[in-house]
Design a protein around this motif. Structure first.
Motif, short mmCIF file in Angstrom:
data_model
loop_
_atom_site.label_atom_id
_atom_site.label_comp_id
_atom_site.label_asym_id
_atom_site.label_seq_id
_atom_site.Cartn_x
_atom_site.Cartn_y
_atom_site.Cartn_z
N ILE A 34 0.98 -1.31 -0.61
CA ILE A 34 0.06 0.00 -0.08
C ILE A 34 1.02 1.17 -0.04
N GLU A 35 0.30 2.05 -0.98
CA GLU A 35 1.16 3.21 -1.21
C GLU A 35 0.25 4.12 -0.61
N ASP A 36 -1.29 4.50 -0.88
CA ASP A 36 -2.03 5.41 -0.29
C ASP A 36 -3.06 4.47 0.76
N GLU A 37 -3.71 4.91 1.59
CA GLU A 37 -4.63 4.29 2.33
C GLU A 37 -6.00 4.26 1.69
N ASP A 38 -5.77 5.13 0.97
CA ASP A 38 -7.12 5.77 0.49
C ASP A 38 -8.00 5.11 -0.69
N THR A 39 -6.48 4.81 -2.00
CA THR A 39 -6.97 4.23 -3.16
C THR A 39 -6.62 2.79 -3.44
N ASP A 40 -6.14 2.25 -1.86
CA ASP A 40 -4.63 0.80 -2.71
C ASP A 40 -5.68 0.19 -1.38
N ILE A 41 -5.40 -1.09 -1.98
CA ILE A 41 -5.99 -2.01 -0.48
C ILE A 41 -4.90 -3.37 -0.60
N THR A 42 -4.44 -4.13 -0.17
CA THR A 42 -3.57 -5.91 -0.40
C THR A 42 -4.64 -7.13 -0.93
N LEU A 43 -4.08 -7.64 -1.78
CA LEU A 43 -3.95 -8.91 -1.63
C LEU A 43 -5.18 -9.31 -0.98
N ASP A 44 -4.57 -9.92 -0.36
CA ASP A 44 -5.46 -10.69 1.28
C ASP A 44 -6.58 -9.92 1.49
N GLU A 45 -6.55 -8.20 1.90
CA GLU A 45 -8.17 -7.31 2.17
C GLU A 45 -8.93 -8.11 0.97
N ALA A 46 -8.33 -7.87 0.01
CA ALA A 46 -9.59 -7.31 -1.31
C ALA A 46 -9.76 -9.22 -1.56
N VAL A 47 -9.04 -10.15 -1.39
CA VAL A 47 -10.29 -11.52 -1.97
C VAL A 47 -10.82 -11.66 -0.59
N LYS A 48 -10.96 -10.73 -0.11
CA LYS A 48 -11.89 -11.49 1.22
C LYS A 48 -13.09 -11.06 1.25
N ILE A 49 -13.38 -9.98 -0.19
CA ILE A 49 -14.14 -8.88 -0.37
C ILE A 49 -15.21 -9.86 -1.64
N LYS A 50 -13.74 -10.46 -2.75
CA LYS A 50 -13.69 -10.57 -3.99
C LYS A 50 -12.87 -11.48 -4.26
N LYS A 51 -13.46 -13.08 -4.14
CA LYS A 51 -11.89 -14.14 -4.18
C LYS A 51 -10.71 -14.04 -5.48
N SER A 52 -11.94 -12.93 -6.65
CA SER A 52 -11.14 -13.43 -7.90
C SER A 52 -9.76 -11.95 -8.28
N ALA A 53 -10.01 -11.30 -7.16
CA ALA A 53 -9.05 -10.49 -6.91
C ALA A 53 -7.66 -10.65 -7.43
N LYS A 54 -7.46 -9.95 -7.97
CA LYS A 54 -5.80 -10.17 -9.00
C LYS A 54 -5.19 -8.62 -8.47
N VAL A 55 -3.71 -8.49 -8.44
CA VAL A 55 -2.74 -7.36 -8.22
C VAL A 55 -3.06 -7.29 -9.93
N GLY A 56 -3.18 -5.49 -10.00
CA GLY A 56 -2.70 -4.91 -11.16
C GLY A 56 -4.80 -5.19 -11.69
N LYS A 57 -5.01 -5.07 -10.25
CA LYS A 57 -6.61 -4.80 -11.33
C LYS A 57 -7.27 -3.97 -10.14
N THR A 58 -8.41 -3.63 -10.53
CA THR A 58 -9.64 -2.79 -9.56
C THR A 58 -10.09 -3.44 -8.98
N ILE A 59 -11.28 -3.39 -7.53
CA ILE A 59 -12.51 -3.54 -7.17
C ILE A 59 -12.88 -2.73 -6.30
N ASP A 60 -13.89 -3.35 -6.48
CA ASP A 60 -15.79 -2.64 -5.72
C ASP A 60 -15.68 -2.37 -4.56
N ILE A 61 -16.06 -1.33 -3.25
CA ILE A 61 -15.71 -2.08 -1.98
C ILE A 61 -17.18 -1.39 -1.57
#
Length: 353
Positions: free
Chosen positions: A68-95
């Motif tokens: 994470i470089e910017d807590e407002d705009t970034d999320i780690t992969l570990d946290e992202a997969v909890k919301i969307k299992k298909s999340a991948k680094v380099g992509k975006t996710i809607d929370i």
């Protein structure tokens, strides 16, 4: 809560006539503005309103990253997969966000923006309503008369407008509750809402009154070529018909003079000269000088539109009119400068207008 929200919007649409889609756009924008405060104003918050499903979706779009470089705009992969299992680094996710978590202050800001949007919609609707009356004849009800400056407040439908003293026919009086005819000169959209400029002295008022009273003018059989007016005193109107079988002057006067009489009454007794237009300048100027007879019209200078009208000696004052009014109105009507000359050639001074 969503059901109550959509019912409230429907009620606003029915009561204030504001389109629901317009309100949803404003409300969506208000929610986004409120939620962005939690992300330092960054443009990553979105709001989708689905009226048919009665659902409001608010979400923040973040970048899936390793670090994470910017807590407002970034999320780690570990946290992202909890919301969307298909999340991948380099992509975006809607929370998804819950609107109730925005807090009281943010909610108040959202309400303010919504109220402002509703006010803007109401002003827009009122402006559109006024704009439809621009350059038209309108019947208005006198609601208040200012005893100090003489201005008159009028009710035009659900709106109000002020008729200033300068736009009133000289010496006319009004009574609260009476209906009067006014001409809408212009409509402007100001920061404080639409402003409608109205008049009873404008030549457009006479034009619209003739269109109302004379069907042949309304349907285009008779054409109004020009109007010159000194409100409260006298108006000259030039008319023309391509149909030789129609008497344009007679049509405007009406059976037993009823048509022109109705217009004179609406203008508080203002005199009206109905003149037959002609492409022949001499003929047109001669007619425009009515009620005076004209012996001859001589074109002196076509470049400056200057002519001389010769009238019988006993009608010199009639041709000129009180304080030069008749020749002045004739000049405005025809677009020609008119010099009045008595038939005998003897007169004192110049009557050039």
């Amino acid at each position: 809560m969503n059901k109550e929200f959509f019912e409230a919007v429907k009620m606003l649409e029915e009561e204030k006539g504001i389109p629901a889609d317009y309100l949803y756009d404003k409300i969506s924008a208000a929610i986004v503005v409120a939620a962005k405060h939690n992300y330092n104003g960054k443009d990553i918050v979105h709001c989708d309103i689905e009226p048919e499903k009665e659902k409001i979706k608010v979400y923040v779009t973040k970048n899936v990253v390793d670090e994470i470089e910017d807590e407002d705009t970034d999320i780690t992969l570990d946290e992202a997969v909890k919301i969307k299992k298909s999340a991948k680094v380099g992509k975006t996710i809607d929370i998804p966000l819950k609107t109730k978590e925005f807090g009281r202050i943010i909610a108040q800001n959202a309400k303010h923006v919504i109220r402002q949007g509703i006010r803007e919609a109401e002003r827009g609707k009122q402006f559109a309503e006024f704009q439809s009356k621009n350059q038209e004849l309108v019947t208005a009800k006198v609601s208040r008369i200012d005893p100090v400056n003489g201005s008159v407040t009028l009710e035009i439908g659900k709106a109000t407008a002020v008729l200033p003293k300068s736009e009133q026919i000289p010496n006319e009086t009004f009574t609260e509750g009476e209906n009067i005819k006014i001409f809408v000169v212009d409509v402007k959209d100001t920061g404080k809402g639409p402003k409608i400029m109205i008049s009873r002295t404008h030549p457009g008022l006479v034009r619209r009154l003739f269109e109302t009273e004379v069907p042949e003018i309304y349907d285009g059989t008779i054409e109004i070529k020009s109007i010159s007016r000194e409100a409260g005193s006298r108006t000259k109107i030039a008319i023309f018909s391509k149909d030789d079988e129609i008497d344009p002057v007679g049509a405007c006067i009406g059976p037993k003079g009823q048509r022109v009489s109705n217009i004179v009454d609406a203008l508080g007794g203002e005199k009206i000269d109905i003149v037959k237009y002609s492409d022949d300048v001499a003929e047109f100027v001669s007619s425009a000088l009515a009620p005076s007879d004209v012996c001859e019209v001589e074109i002196l200078d076509e470049n400056t539109n200057f002519c001389r009208a010769t009238v019988p000696d006993d009608q010199l004052s009639l041709a000129i009119g009180n304080k030069g009014q008749n020749v002045r109105l004739a000049a405005k009507l025809t677009g020609w400068k008119i010099d009045i000359k008595p038939e005998s050639g003897f007169y004192e001074g110049s009557s050039q207008e």
